[in-house]
Motif scaffolding. Structure first.
Motif, short mmCIF file in Angstrom:
data_model
loop_
_atom_site.label_atom_id
_atom_site.label_comp_id
_atom_site.label_asym_id
_atom_site.label_seq_id
_atom_site.Cartn_x
_atom_site.Cartn_y
_atom_site.Cartn_z
N LEU A 22 24.24 44.17 27.18
CA LEU A 22 23.32 44.14 28.32
C LEU A 22 23.98 44.67 29.59
CD1 LEU A 22 21.82 40.60 27.65
CD2 LEU A 22 20.72 42.81 27.20
N LEU A 23 25.31 44.78 29.59
CA LEU A 23 26.02 45.26 30.78
C LEU A 23 26.04 46.79 30.78
CD1 LEU A 23 28.90 42.64 30.87
CD2 LEU A 23 26.85 42.73 32.30
N THR A 24 24.88 47.37 30.98
CA THR A 24 24.75 48.82 31.08
C THR A 24 25.32 49.29 32.42
OG1 THR A 24 22.58 48.65 32.11
CG2 THR A 24 22.65 48.72 29.68
N PRO A 25 25.58 50.59 32.60
CA PRO A 25 26.08 51.07 33.89
C PRO A 25 25.22 50.65 35.06
CG PRO A 25 26.36 52.77 32.23
CD PRO A 25 25.59 51.67 31.57
N ASP A 26 23.90 50.67 34.91
CA ASP A 26 23.03 50.26 36.02
C ASP A 26 23.21 48.78 36.35
OD1 ASP A 26 22.00 52.79 36.32
OD2 ASP A 26 20.17 52.39 35.17
N VAL A 27 23.34 47.95 35.32
CA VAL A 27 23.53 46.52 35.55
C VAL A 27 24.88 46.26 36.23
CG1 VAL A 27 23.83 44.28 34.39
CG2 VAL A 27 22.00 45.82 33.68
N VAL A 28 25.91 46.97 35.81
CA VAL A 28 27.23 46.81 36.42
C VAL A 28 27.20 47.24 37.89
CG1 VAL A 28 29.62 47.63 36.39
CG2 VAL A 28 28.49 47.00 34.24
N LEU A 29 26.55 48.36 38.17
CA LEU A 29 26.47 48.81 39.56
C LEU A 29 25.74 47.81 40.43
CD1 LEU A 29 25.82 52.63 39.10
CD2 LEU A 29 27.90 51.53 39.95
N ARG A 30 24.67 47.21 39.92
CA ARG A 30 23.97 46.18 40.68
C ARG A 30 24.86 44.96 40.89
NH1 ARG A 30 19.47 47.68 37.52
NH2 ARG A 30 19.70 45.83 36.18
N ALA A 31 25.65 44.62 39.88
CA ALA A 31 26.54 43.46 39.98
C ALA A 31 27.57 43.64 41.09
CB ALA A 31 27.25 43.23 38.65
N LEU A 32 28.03 44.87 41.29
CA LEU A 32 29.03 45.12 42.32
C LEU A 32 28.51 44.78 43.71
CD1 LEU A 32 30.56 48.48 41.01
CD2 LEU A 32 31.51 46.17 40.80
N GLY A 33 27.21 44.75 43.87
CA GLY A 33 26.63 44.40 45.16
C GLY A 33 26.82 42.94 45.53
N ALA A 34 27.27 42.10 44.58
CA ALA A 34 27.51 40.69 44.87
C ALA A 34 28.80 40.48 45.64
CB ALA A 34 27.53 39.89 43.58
N ALA A 35 29.63 41.51 45.76
CA ALA A 35 30.86 41.41 46.56
C ALA A 35 30.51 41.67 48.02
CB ALA A 35 31.90 42.40 46.06
N ARG A 36 30.83 40.71 48.88
CA ARG A 36 30.48 40.85 50.30
C ARG A 36 31.68 40.73 51.24
NH1 ARG A 36 26.13 38.25 47.92
NH2 ARG A 36 26.75 36.11 48.41
N THR A 37 32.68 39.93 50.87
CA THR A 37 33.84 39.78 51.76
C THR A 37 35.08 40.49 51.21
OG1 THR A 37 34.69 37.75 50.71
CG2 THR A 37 32.98 37.50 52.41
N GLY A 38 35.09 40.79 49.93
CA GLY A 38 36.25 41.44 49.31
C GLY A 38 37.35 40.47 48.92
N GLN A 39 37.19 39.17 49.17
CA GLN A 39 38.20 38.19 48.76
C GLN A 39 38.23 38.10 47.24
OE1 GLN A 39 37.42 34.19 50.11
NE2 GLN A 39 39.37 33.39 49.37
N VAL A 40 39.44 38.04 46.67
CA VAL A 40 39.61 37.97 45.22
C VAL A 40 40.24 36.63 44.85
CG1 VAL A 40 40.66 39.02 43.19
CG2 VAL A 40 39.88 40.48 45.08
N LEU A 41 39.59 35.90 43.95
CA LEU A 41 40.10 34.62 43.47
C LEU A 41 40.40 34.71 41.98
CD1 LEU A 41 37.63 32.06 45.14
CD2 LEU A 41 39.91 32.73 45.95
N SER A 42 41.56 34.21 41.57
CA SER A 42 41.83 34.04 40.15
C SER A 42 41.15 32.77 39.68
CB SER A 42 43.34 33.95 39.90
OG SER A 42 43.58 33.54 38.56
N LEU A 43 40.53 32.83 38.50
CA LEU A 43 39.86 31.67 37.91
C LEU A 43 40.65 31.13 36.72
CD1 LEU A 43 36.16 32.96 37.98
CD2 LEU A 43 37.46 31.82 39.80
#
Length: 288
Positions: A22-43
């Motif tokens: 389900l993670l097609t290129p279009d879905v991945v590109l839309r997902a990248l829009g969820a980044a707003r501050t650029g902070q990266v956390l390890s989980l």
């Protein structure tokens, strides 16, 4: 062939990636829009601090070359050049943050999508191994269930219902669902573990999520003997991995993500390309 609703054949008879399709290129590109501050956390949990679980060996980390070798007279690798090397031995499941391959668990004679379970042999799995995953980039959707109930951690006998998940958020197809129980903060004093109910797993499968990740050891809850109380029909690994092809990540560290107060983010994870591997240690990232 399993009788319960499933994704067998949905992505073709040879499919080995399940809902990652389900993670097609279009879905991945839309997902990248969820980044707003650029902070990266390890989980990920620190490997050194990972809890030891029943039936799984603890990680072994040792130095193969260190400063003591040179103090004892070892020859430098070059003029003025010295180095340190180390070795890590870690189980693919159970002792640190990891991702399950679709060949990890099954019932009957077939793994996900009807591939023969007999193809999972001593040298690895010929179908649905962890190398089929590649890299995962998706919108992460955070379900802080402990926070929802206003507690630091859920009690060991708590089983998360679909009603609670629905009240927090409705996932979209391809989302990576990340669930916090708070269990890792008390793992050394709590042999039992909270987790998802079977109906919550079915609810997530109906929503076509790509990944389910949790900070406990088995997605579902475990009793004080570190065993599931569910029968085969309600086993979360069978519902998600075996029937629906949803990859699972377990034993995440989600305390910093909870403190950040974000419900969506970019979720990134890439397992090691272990040919025929049933799983892999991973370091999932949340990009806020």
């Amino acid at each position: 062939m399993v009788a319960e609703p499933n994704n067998w054949g949905r992505f073709g008879p040879e499919d080995q990636r399940g809902t990652l399709n389900l993670l097609t290129p279009d879905v991945v590109l839309r997902a990248l829009g969820a980044a707003r501050t650029g902070q990266v956390l390890s989980l990920a949990m620190p490997v050194k601090g990972a809890p030891r679980l029943r039936g799984r060996p603890a990680p072994q980390h040792f130095m193969s070359v260190d400063g003591g070798d040179y103090a004892a007279g070892a020859r430098p690798v070059g003029p003025g050049l010295r180095m340190a090397d180390d070795v890590l031995i870690v189980s693919s499941h159970g002792t640190t943050t990891h991702m399950d391959a679709l060949c990890h668990m099954w019932s009957g004679e077939e793994i996900y999508n009807g591939h023969p379970a007999a193809r999972v042999r001593s040298h690895g799995a010929a179908r649905c191994g962890i190398e089929q995953v590649g890299g995962v980039v998706a919108r992460g959707l955070f379900y802080d269930v402990a926070g929802y109930f206003g507690v630091d951690h859920l009690p060991p006998d708590h089983r998360i219902t679909p009603e609670v998940l629905a009240d927090i958020a409705e996932p979209e197809p391809g989302d990576a669902v990340v669930i916090r129980t708070g269990w890792p903060t008390v793992w050394d004093s709590s042999p039992g573990q909270p987790g998802l109910s079977a109906d919550a797993g079915r609810w997530l499968a109906r929503h076509d999520v790509s990944v389910v990740a949790c900070d406990n050891a088995a997605i579902e809850g475990l009793n004080d003997r570190q065993l599931s109380d569910e029968d085969l029909d309600d086993d979360l690994h069978l519902i998600l991995l075996h029937r629906h092809g949803v990859h699972l990540l377990e034993m995440l560290w989600l305390e910093e993500l909870a403190a950040a107060g974000r419900t969506d983010f970019v979720f990134v994870v890439a397992p090691l390309r272990i040919q025929g591997g049933t799983g892999s240690a991973v370091n999932p990232l949340a990009i806020l």
